[in-house]
Write a protein that holds these residues in place. Structure first.
Motif, short mmCIF file in Angstrom:
data_model
loop_
_atom_site.label_atom_id
_atom_site.label_comp_id
_atom_site.label_asym_id
_atom_site.label_seq_id
_atom_site.Cartn_x
_atom_site.Cartn_y
_atom_site.Cartn_z
N LEU A 76 -11.09 5.70 -6.00
CA LEU A 76 -9.81 5.21 -5.21
C LEU A 76 -9.91 5.86 -3.90
N ARG A 77 -9.61 4.91 -2.74
CA ARG A 77 -9.42 5.50 -1.57
C ARG A 77 -8.22 4.76 -0.95
N SER A 78 -7.37 5.38 -0.03
CA SER A 78 -6.73 4.80 0.99
C SER A 78 -7.32 4.11 2.18
N LYS A 79 -7.41 3.12 2.38
CA LYS A 79 -8.08 2.39 3.61
C LYS A 79 -7.29 2.28 4.73
N THR A 80 -5.98 2.09 4.74
CA THR A 80 -4.85 1.71 5.87
C THR A 80 -3.76 2.31 5.52
N ILE A 81 -2.94 3.06 6.27
CA ILE A 81 -1.60 3.22 5.88
C ILE A 81 -0.71 2.82 7.14
N ARG A 82 0.31 2.29 6.85
CA ARG A 82 1.03 1.80 7.93
C ARG A 82 2.56 2.49 7.67
N THR A 83 3.55 1.98 8.59
CA THR A 83 4.81 2.40 8.52
C THR A 83 5.50 2.03 7.03
N SER A 84 5.32 0.90 6.54
CA SER A 84 5.83 0.17 5.47
C SER A 84 4.92 -0.32 4.36
N SER A 85 3.62 -0.02 4.73
CA SER A 85 2.63 -0.72 3.95
C SER A 85 1.35 0.37 3.92
N PHE A 86 0.42 -0.15 2.74
CA PHE A 86 -0.69 0.60 2.65
C PHE A 86 -1.88 -0.19 1.96
N GLU A 87 -3.04 0.01 2.21
CA GLU A 87 -4.28 -0.62 1.72
C GLU A 87 -4.98 0.24 0.77
N LEU A 88 -5.23 -0.14 -0.44
CA LEU A 88 -6.13 0.72 -1.44
C LEU A 88 -7.55 -0.01 -1.43
#
Length: 137
Positions: A76-88
């Motif tokens: 499991l990795r986080s790909k994108t982290i934004r202000t109110s969202s994230f992609e795993l």
């Protein structure tokens, strides 16, 4: 990165004993739960009274057939982290260390009552940063 071993259960499979396509999301969700539990954030993430983190997009690509009893390793990795969202992103490997599937999920933080976007809490942001996506050689 968070790594966990799993076994494809019979209940994850169709009548032919092959992983039912939608069950890959059950498996990846268990990995996310394991990560939250291991970082003492399970209750904050899944039982927060004000904020929820629904999945707004998900996709899976299958490269190798997985069957009941197969041992897998999920990264499991986080790909994108934004202000109110994230992609795993989840990489699923067979016992032979071959890539078997790739899964991604995009989550958004919303207020339960108003149904409006909200910022990710600092502790969650820090946990996601610890999973930050790094390409392997």
């Amino acid at each position: 990165m968070h790594i966990k071993k799993e076994i494809i259960g019979f209940s994850d499979c169709d009548f032919a004993g092959v992983l039912f396509y939608g069950k890959i999301f059950d498996i990846t969700h268990r990995i996310l739960e394991d990560y939250m539990k291991s970082n003492d954030f399970y209750g904050d993430y899944f039982k927060d009274k004000e904020t929820v983190y629904p999945i707004i997009h998900c996709e899976a690509s299958y490269m190798k057939t997985l069957t009941a009893g197969d041992e897998i390793v999920v990264k499991l990795r986080s790909k994108t982290i934004r202000t109110s969202s994230f992609e795993l992103e989840y990489e699923i490997f067979s016992k032979e260390s071959e890539i078997a599937a790739l899964v991604s999920t995009i989550h958004i933080a919303i207020r339960k009552i108003s149904k409006t976007k909200t910022e990710l809490p600092l502790k969650l942001r820090n946990l996601l940063e610890a999973l930050k996506y790094e390409k392997e050689d």
